[in-house]
Design a protein around this motif. Structure first.
Motif: not given
Length: 250
Positions: A220-244
């Motif tokens: 949701t933008r600051l003006d209240g308009s809605e935006v569709a997104l389509d992303w996937v983020f691999d949290l396990s990969a982040i944790a392995r690579s940067y959080a040990g």
């Protein structure tokens, strides 16, 4: 009931910059516990069991780079620099399954009262004990006081530490930093800016090999308009690579 419990929405509100190097938990016998500098945040109520499932948009995997972690760290350190991130965990069979998956990333559950960490909580066993969570956690803490599956544990926490005590989850700083930095970069690639939004929405899911991923599907933008997104983020990969964190287990 389990499905209802797993549909609680977790709102990750913008918190002030936290000096996490000072987050050692003091034993209960000490008169001055460690300052947590976190604030309990009210959760949205569970959605009715009859609510239709949200359609799943095709999702584009977004790889997290070292530069994303660096940029995300700066966003974490700047109060108000990143929009609210509101996520659900309804795709997990229960809150316990979700908590275990987040634990594989290095997340920890703690008791917080009056902005102080008083104890650590084992959600699976219900054990509550003083201990040290150390440093290295994100300033954005998740509050699960309203989670139905934690009702009994929350009651035990209040009975032991007082009516203002809440159960919160701490996530490794690198996980949130990588996520926020990657989201900011993905928006920039659309010729957009993260500071033009007030909320970004997503859902936690099981990733390949039993890991954890976050599917971001709207904002949701600051003006209240809605935006569709389509992303996937691999949290396990982040944790392995940067959080040990160790690799995922199915």
């Amino acid at each position: 009931m389990i499905r209802l419990a797993s549909r609680v929405v977790v709102a990750l509100w913008i918190l002030a910059y936290l000096a996490w190097s000072a987050l050692a938990v003091a034993p209960l016998g000490e008169t001055t516990p460690a300052t947590a500098r976190v604030q309990p945040v009210a959760e949205e109520p569970p959605r009715p069991a009859s609510a239709p499932a949200r359609p799943r948009a095709p999702a584009r995997p977004v790889a997290i780079e070292a530069a994303d972690v660096d940029e995300g760290g700066r966003l974490l350190d700047a109060s108000g620099a990143f929009p609210v991130l509101s996520c659900t965990y309804e795709d997990f069979r229960s809150f316990g399954a979700y908590a275990g998956a987040m634990g594989s990333l290095g997340a920890r559950f703690v008791v917080v009262r009056a902005r102080r960490i008083l104890a650590e909580v084992d959600v699976a066993s219900g054990r509550i004990e003083p201990g040290s969570v150390g440093s290295g956690f994100s300033p954005r803490a998740r509050d699960y006081t309203g989670e139905p599956e934690l009702r009994e544990l929350a009651g035990a926490v209040r009975a032991r530490f007082g009516p203002g005590a809440v159960v919160m989850m701490l996530v490794p700083r690198a996980v949130d930093a990588g996520l926020f930095g990657a989201i900011a970069r993905a928006l920039a690639e659309r010729d957009d800016r993260h500071d033009g939004y007030r909320e970004i929405r997503g859902r936690y899911e099981r990733g390949p090999g039993g890991g954890v991923q976050l599917r971001v599907d709207g904002a949701t933008r600051l003006d209240g308009s809605e935006v569709a997104l389509d992303w996937v983020f691999d949290l396990s990969a982040i944790a392995r690579s940067y959080a040990g964190a160790p690799g995922p287990s199915a």
